[in-house]
Design a protein around this motif. Structure first.
Motif, short mmCIF file in Angstrom:
data_model
loop_
_atom_site.label_atom_id
_atom_site.label_comp_id
_atom_site.label_asym_id
_atom_site.label_seq_id
_atom_site.Cartn_x
_atom_site.Cartn_y
_atom_site.Cartn_z
N PRO A 46 -62.94 -14.82 67.81
CA PRO A 46 -63.28 -13.56 67.15
C PRO A 46 -63.27 -12.35 68.07
N ASP A 47 -63.09 -12.58 69.37
CA ASP A 47 -63.04 -11.44 70.29
C ASP A 47 -61.60 -10.97 70.54
N LEU A 48 -60.66 -11.60 69.87
CA LEU A 48 -59.27 -11.12 69.95
C LEU A 48 -59.14 -9.82 69.16
N PRO A 49 -58.11 -9.01 69.46
CA PRO A 49 -57.94 -7.75 68.71
C PRO A 49 -57.55 -8.02 67.26
N VAL A 50 -58.00 -7.13 66.39
CA VAL A 50 -57.81 -7.31 64.96
C VAL A 50 -56.34 -7.26 64.57
N ASP A 51 -55.51 -6.63 65.39
CA ASP A 51 -54.09 -6.56 65.02
C ASP A 51 -53.41 -7.92 65.07
N ARG A 52 -54.09 -8.93 65.63
CA ARG A 52 -53.52 -10.28 65.63
C ARG A 52 -53.54 -10.89 64.23
N GLN A 83 -67.95 -7.09 61.33
CA GLN A 83 -69.29 -6.50 61.25
C GLN A 83 -69.25 -5.15 60.53
N LEU A 84 -68.22 -4.36 60.77
CA LEU A 84 -68.09 -3.07 60.09
C LEU A 84 -67.91 -3.27 58.59
N MET A 85 -67.08 -4.23 58.20
CA MET A 85 -66.89 -4.51 56.78
C MET A 85 -68.19 -4.96 56.13
N ARG A 86 -68.97 -5.77 56.85
CA ARG A 86 -70.27 -6.19 56.32
C ARG A 86 -71.19 -5.00 56.14
N ASP A 87 -71.27 -4.15 57.15
CA ASP A 87 -72.20 -3.01 57.11
C ASP A 87 -71.80 -1.99 56.03
N LYS A 88 -70.51 -1.81 55.83
CA LYS A 88 -70.03 -0.85 54.84
C LYS A 88 -69.88 -1.46 53.45
N GLN A 89 -70.09 -2.78 53.37
CA GLN A 89 -69.99 -3.51 52.11
C GLN A 89 -68.62 -3.30 51.45
N ILE A 90 -67.57 -3.53 52.27
CA ILE A 90 -66.20 -3.39 51.78
C ILE A 90 -65.45 -4.69 52.07
N SER A 148 -61.35 3.00 58.72
CA SER A 148 -60.31 2.37 59.54
C SER A 148 -60.83 2.06 60.94
N VAL A 149 -60.10 1.21 61.63
CA VAL A 149 -60.41 0.87 63.03
C VAL A 149 -59.10 0.91 63.82
N PRO A 150 -59.15 1.14 65.13
CA PRO A 150 -57.94 1.07 65.96
C PRO A 150 -57.46 -0.37 66.09
N PRO A 151 -56.19 -0.57 66.41
CA PRO A 151 -55.64 -1.93 66.52
C PRO A 151 -56.35 -2.80 67.55
N GLY A 152 -56.93 -2.19 68.58
CA GLY A 152 -57.57 -2.97 69.63
C GLY A 152 -58.98 -3.41 69.32
N THR A 153 -59.52 -3.01 68.20
CA THR A 153 -60.86 -3.43 67.80
C THR A 153 -60.92 -4.95 67.68
N THR A 154 -62.01 -5.54 68.12
CA THR A 154 -62.10 -7.00 68.03
C THR A 154 -62.28 -7.43 66.57
N ILE A 155 -61.87 -8.65 66.31
CA ILE A 155 -62.05 -9.23 64.97
C ILE A 155 -63.53 -9.22 64.60
N ARG A 156 -64.38 -9.56 65.57
CA ARG A 156 -65.82 -9.62 65.31
C ARG A 156 -66.35 -8.23 64.90
N ASP A 185 -58.35 -12.53 55.06
CA ASP A 185 -57.70 -12.76 56.35
C ASP A 185 -58.67 -13.41 57.33
N PHE A 186 -59.91 -12.95 57.34
CA PHE A 186 -60.89 -13.53 58.25
C PHE A 186 -61.17 -15.00 57.90
N THR A 187 -61.14 -15.31 56.61
CA THR A 187 -61.36 -16.70 56.20
C THR A 187 -60.16 -17.58 56.55
N ASN A 188 -58.95 -17.13 56.15
CA ASN A 188 -57.75 -17.97 56.29
C ASN A 188 -57.15 -17.96 57.69
N LYS A 189 -57.24 -16.84 58.39
CA LYS A 189 -56.55 -16.71 59.67
C LYS A 189 -57.47 -16.85 60.88
N VAL A 190 -58.78 -16.65 60.66
CA VAL A 190 -59.71 -16.72 61.79
C VAL A 190 -60.54 -17.99 61.70
#
Length: 608
Positions: free
Chosen positions: A205-211, A167-174, A155-163, A193-198
């Motif tokens: 991509p520097d906006l918070p992920v909770d967006r 990157q975490l999903m890529r590194d963890k292969q999830i 998991s990540v906190p809501p304020g984590t950037t989209i970027r 979500d990253f494809t359709n919403k970003v």
């Protein structure tokens, strides 16, 4: 059936559980009861609803067992049985069986099957209690969601950037991340979500992920069933489901997890290992064993079923490595037998296993033949190590020239150990009394085993020394109804469920087998046989078996919890991790073991 065919079936049955627990005269009699049938590829052996009058045992080839709906229950190879579910339900097949390639099958008549069930507890336990295993492994719908979680949630906190989240999903292969404040779930974000919403919307991509996250997503609790996962995913067309316990995020279930779950069963792993083309392929297969351990324990399998199924995979890997060695070196010049000892020999492997093995070779072997077997031993042992069965710290392996010898040398070994039982001889004899044939000509060992058991049992001094050696491992009992925990080091304040838990019972079982000249190698089978043979009292056998079951199951449950948490399984458990109820019963089990040790120790004094 002629004598040659009968001898061949006896040699085969000696490698198949539970037939390997039968006395030699009974095994010979049972062997004559089997018939043989050959089936062509795709030929149906029986269909669901057909009457069946025999137990089927795969001799060669591959058999698939299907539910009436056509769903795969299991894929079986040599040494696997099928048809027992029908025999135990009024002789009507409840599944369909079909040869997936040319297959040879042994048939044991129903009357003989029922006689063995009634006469030998090992058969009753194996078939009536354990053989629905593969069907339960494949049945995800009745499993609790908590048992299906593959790893700890990421998991990540809501304020984590989209970027950063991407990157975490890529590194963890999830393909999905939970968005949480502490342990509280706030939302989830997926690759879609990253494809359709970003990307599609040109979002920074520097906006918070909770967006872009899905807020308050649908979730399940650990106590929901696998059927709830399937229904929710299908009904709402979603591929990711958080698992939440009282608001606390505990896991994530994905469609990939469901696919992976169905791909991991002992039958599938055995099938894949039997056809693997390289050591790398085999290593990829054995890497799935921890997940299998978690599944089996989560489905409440008896410990002897779990360890047997896991050991079956090690056996298949070993036989495949022997085949790969012969493909590289050419056919063996003389008959040989690869044997396992230790936990593999006893069919008691868990998620933590090294390798213990040896080679017995026909006395006709020449020096050049011995060089061939030394190369074979190196290929197999290195392959086992690459597959996670690490080299034995005590060098009890066929790569050690001491344990790669002609039969005449092995006979001399056992004679010397029995007649001159110094501490080293006791240790070696303890290991070698757990030998079990894995690959090669099993009859090389059968005569030697009977000879050694008789010779050892009749030597009271040797038995007394073996008893003394078996008492070196003691249950972890402290004062005032507490546990004697490890006092320092990496495992401080824990108890060792292997060396101070199951090993004392393993040692007792070996002593009972020695005293009673019992051929069984599996610890539980030894305890059962010892009670039946009068080596120990009926009540003593019952109490010790129940104590062993509790200790062994506690150990497996602990290992499964480690796997579920994404950690490497081990044998060290802190008493504080157990409930008061669990601690009380575990301590009672240890008291039973100590009591039985005291009894065998008194017998040692009488023999000395």
């Amino acid at each position: 059936m002629d004598d040659q065919d009968s001898r061949g079936i006896i040699a085969f049955l000696e490698t198949v559980h539970p037939y390997d627990s039968l006395p030699q005269d009974e095994l010979a009699r049972v062997a004559t009861s089997f018939g043989r049938r050959d089936f062509a590829e795709d030929e149906v052996i029986y269909r669901a609803g057909d009457p069946i009058a025999a137990l089927f045992l795969v001799l060669q080839g591959s058999i698939e067992v299907l539910e009436p709906s056509g769903g795969l229950v299991s894929l079986l190879g040599p040494r696997n049985s099928f048809g027992e579910r029908g025999l135990l339900r009024d002789g009507i097949a409840v599944t369909t069986a079909r040869a997936t390639q040319g297959a040879a099958v042994l048939l044991l008549p129903e009357a003989e099957f029922r006689r063995l069930i009634d006469s030998y507890p090992a058969f009753e336990r194996f078939f009536q209690r354990g053989r629905a295993t593969e069907a339960r492994e494949a049945d995800i719908t009745s499993r609790k969601v908590g048992d299906l979680i593959a790893r700890a949630p990421i998991s990540v906190p809501p304020g984590t950037t989209i970027r950063a989240a991407a990157q975490l999903m890529r590194d963890k292969q999830i393909s999905c991340l939970a968005v949480a404040e502490g342990e509280r779930l706030r939302g989830i974000v997926t690759a879609r979500d990253f494809t359709n919403k970003v990307l599609a919307e040109g979002l920074d991509p520097d906006l918070p992920v909770d967006r872009v996250m899905t807020r308050d997503p649908r979730s399940l609790s650990p106590d929901d069933l696998g059927s709830d996962i399937l229904h929710t995913m299908l009904e709402h067309r979603i591929g990711h489901l958080p698992v939440v316990d009282d608001g606390r995020l505990v896991g994530m279930i994905t469609q990939t997890d469901l696919t992976r779950y169905h791909a991991v069963s002992s039958a599938v792993l055995v099938r894949d290992a039997a056809t693997a083309e390289s050591v790398a392929d085999l290593a990829a297969i054995t890497a799935r064993i921890p997940r299998l351990l978690q599944q089996l324990v989560g489905s409440s399998q008896a410990h002897e079923v779990v360890t047997r199924l896991i050991t079956d995979i090690a056996d298949t890997v070993t036989r495949r490595l022997l085949a790969l060695a012969e493909a590289e070196l050419g056919p063996a010049p003389v008959p040989f037998l690869w044997l396992a000892c230790g936990s593999q020999g006893r069919q008691e492997q868990t998620g933590v296993s090294d390798q213990d093995n040896c080679l017995m070779i026909d006395d006709a072997a020449t020096p050049s033949d011995m060089a061939y077997f030394a190369r074979m031993a190196r290929i197999v042992s290195d392959g086992l190590d690459a597959c996670g069965y690490v080299y034995c710290p005590g060098d009890m392996m066929a790569t050690n020239p001491q344990w790669c010898q002609p039969m005449r040398v092995w006979r001399d070994y056992f004679r010397r150990w029995v007649h001159a039982p110094d501490p080293m001889a006791q240790m070696l004899a303890s290991v070698m009394f757990d030998l079990r044939p894995i690959g090669g000509v099993a009859s090389l060992y059968s005569a030697l085993q009977a000879e050694v058991l008789e010779m050892a049992a009749q030597n009271s001094i040797f038995v007394a020394h073996m008893i003394g050696n078996s008492l070196k491992h003691t249950p972890p009992l402290g004062l005032l109804r507490g546990f004697a925990t490890i006092r320092s080091g990496e495992h401080k304040n824990t108890i060792d469920l292997k060396h101070n838990g199951v090993v004392p019972v393993v040692d007792l079982g070996r002593i009972y087998a020695l005293i009673g000249e019992l051929p069984a190698v599996n610890t539980r089978a030894r305890l059962v046989a010892a009670g039946e043979a009068g080596v120990i009292s009926t009540s003593g056998a019952r109490d010790l078996i129940e104590a062993y079951d509790l200790i062994a199951e506690t150990r497996l449950e602990h290992q499964a919890r480690k796997v579920k948490a994404g950690l490497k399984p081990h044998n060290f458990i802190a008493p504080s991790d157990l409930s008061d109820f669990e601690r009380s019963h575990l301590r009672d089990a240890f008291v039973v073991v100590r009591t039985m040790q005291s009894a065998v120790g008194q017998a040692r004094g009488a023999r000395s």
